[in-house]
Design an enzyme around this catalytic site. Structure first.
Site, PDB file in Angstrom:
ATOM      1  N   TYR A 106       0.875  -1.177   0.000  1.00 38.15           N
ATOM      2  CA  TYR A 106       0.000   0.000   0.000  1.00 38.15           C
ATOM      3  C   TYR A 106       0.908   1.221   0.000  1.00 38.15           C
ATOM      4  O   TYR A 106       1.367   1.676   1.043  1.00 38.15           O
ATOM      5  CB  TYR A 106      -0.929  -0.016   1.215  1.00 38.15           C
ATOM      6  CG  TYR A 106      -1.795   1.214   1.328  1.00 38.15           C
ATOM      7  CD1 TYR A 106      -2.493   1.705   0.233  1.00 38.15           C
ATOM      8  CD2 TYR A 106      -1.917   1.882   2.542  1.00 38.15           C
ATOM      9  CE1 TYR A 106      -3.280   2.838   0.338  1.00 38.15           C
ATOM     10  CE2 TYR A 106      -2.704   3.019   2.654  1.00 38.15           C
ATOM     11  CZ  TYR A 106      -3.378   3.478   1.552  1.00 38.15           C
ATOM     12  OH  TYR A 106      -4.160   4.618   1.662  1.00 38.15           O
ATOM     13  N   ASP A 147      -2.077  -1.313  -4.047  1.00 34.99           N
ATOM     14  CA  ASP A 147      -2.500   0.046  -4.370  1.00 34.99           C
ATOM     15  C   ASP A 147      -1.236   0.902  -4.451  1.00 34.99           C
ATOM     16  O   ASP A 147      -0.634   1.238  -3.435  1.00 34.99           O
ATOM     17  CB  ASP A 147      -3.449   0.566  -3.292  1.00 34.99           C
ATOM     18  CG  ASP A 147      -3.943   1.975  -3.561  1.00 34.99           C
ATOM     19  OD1 ASP A 147      -3.467   2.618  -4.522  1.00 34.99           O
ATOM     20  OD2 ASP A 147      -4.803   2.456  -2.791  1.00 34.99           O
ATOM     21  N   ASN A 149      -1.055   3.966  -5.669  1.00 34.61           N
ATOM     22  CA  ASN A 149      -1.343   5.387  -5.493  1.00 34.61           C
ATOM     23  C   ASN A 149      -0.590   6.255  -6.494  1.00 34.61           C
ATOM     24  O   ASN A 149      -0.021   7.295  -6.159  1.00 34.61           O
ATOM     25  CB  ASN A 149      -1.033   5.819  -4.057  1.00 34.61           C
ATOM     26  CG  ASN A 149      -2.280   5.799  -3.185  1.00 34.61           C
ATOM     27  OD1 ASN A 149      -3.369   6.153  -3.621  1.00 34.61           O
ATOM     28  ND2 ASN A 149      -2.117   5.366  -1.945  1.00 34.61           N
ATOM     29  N   ASP A 247     -14.145   2.216  -2.141  1.00 38.01           N
ATOM     30  CA  ASP A 247     -14.018   3.079  -3.319  1.00 38.01           C
ATOM     31  C   ASP A 247     -13.085   2.474  -4.372  1.00 38.01           C
ATOM     32  O   ASP A 247     -12.893   3.055  -5.439  1.00 38.01           O
ATOM     33  CB  ASP A 247     -13.567   4.493  -2.937  1.00 38.01           C
ATOM     34  CG  ASP A 247     -12.436   4.518  -1.933  1.00 38.01           C
ATOM     35  OD1 ASP A 247     -11.888   3.448  -1.622  1.00 38.01           O
ATOM     36  OD2 ASP A 247     -12.107   5.620  -1.441  1.00 38.01           O
TER      37      ASP A 247
END
Length: 258
Positions: A106, A147, A149, A247
């Site tokens: 993450y 993720d 990002n 989300d």
């Protein structure tokens, strides 16, 4: 072997969503991010009842990562990204599953930018790149899923905003992701969906889901041993439309393995 990555955005709150997806799609390996629960509250028993063994590293309120395996228990090899012993945030876990080394990550969001959070993001990215290079040097089959990002290319966002201050879209973030790929990793979803807009994240605000105003933030990177075995890849976008959904939606890659 189907390997998926899913930013669950609170594994306790969204356990029913997670279990429904696991039952419907039956992935073999799952990397979860933003579990947002201390270790003692991770729902290991409920996941075991659903047929999944798990290893995890939790954190109250923020972050948190986990690796699930259907009909097996992942064998943990790391519970933190090397390079900064003082970093206490739960953002990386690594485990062996059926002969594949799986790194679940993450990556920091980095907002607001500029500022210390963006500096932490770039430093974390540097540490990931260093560790990824060491993993490649071993020659073992590796998947780095999570993720990231980062909006890697213009195809990975519904509308490009050249003057944005968003940390996910900064040139430094994009360049770090390219440096990672240039080591020899294959972006599974992009490899099979070249030229297509594919999203994994839709904000809760401004009806982003209804307008399909999304971004692709969740990636599965395959080492050279696994890349030729890639057979299919995609996103279970339907998960985002469920009541109480995260989300994010799960991204996945299907490998001819073992």
């Amino acid at each position: 072997m189907r390997i998926a990555t899913f930013n669950i955005n609170n594994v306790v709150k969204r356990l029913p969503n997670l279990l429904a997806w696991l039952e419907a799609e039956r992935p073999d390996v799952v990397c979860l991010q933003e579990t947002k629960a201390p270790d003692a509250l991770f729902p290991a028993q409920a996941l075991e009842a659903a047929g999944y063994g798990a290893v995890w590293k939790g954190e109250r309120t923020y972050n948190g990562v986990a690796i699930l395996a259907r009909g097996a228990t992942p064998v943990p090899t790391r519970r933190a990204l090397p390079g900064d012993p003082a970093d206490a945030q739960s953002r990386y876990i690594e485990a062996a599953v059926n002969g594949v080394l799986v790194g679940c990550l993450y990556l920091p969001n980095g907002n607001p930018q500029p500022g210390p959070k963006f500096g932490y993001k770039l430093a974390w990215f540097d540490r990931l790149i260093a560790h990824a290079g060491e993993l490649l040097a071993t020659g073992v089959p590796v998947v780095l899923a999570g993720d990231y990002n980062v909006v890697a290319t213009d195809l990975d966002i519904y509308r490009v905003k050249p003057l944005t201050t968003d940390a996910l879209q900064q040139p430094q973030s994009k360049a770090a992701y390219r440096r990672l790929l240039d080591q020899g990793w294959t972006d599974a979803v992009r490899a099979l969906h070249a030229g297509e807009q594919v999203f994994t994240f839709w904000d809760y605000f401004r009806d982003a889901w209804g307008r399909n105003a999304g971004m692709r933030l969740d990636h599965l990177l395959l080492s050279p041993v696994l890349a030729p075995r890639l057979r299919a890849a995609g996103v279970d976008a339907w998960v985002r439309g469920d009541a109480g959904a995260s989300d994010h939606a799960p991204a996945w890659a299907e490998l001819d393995w073992p």
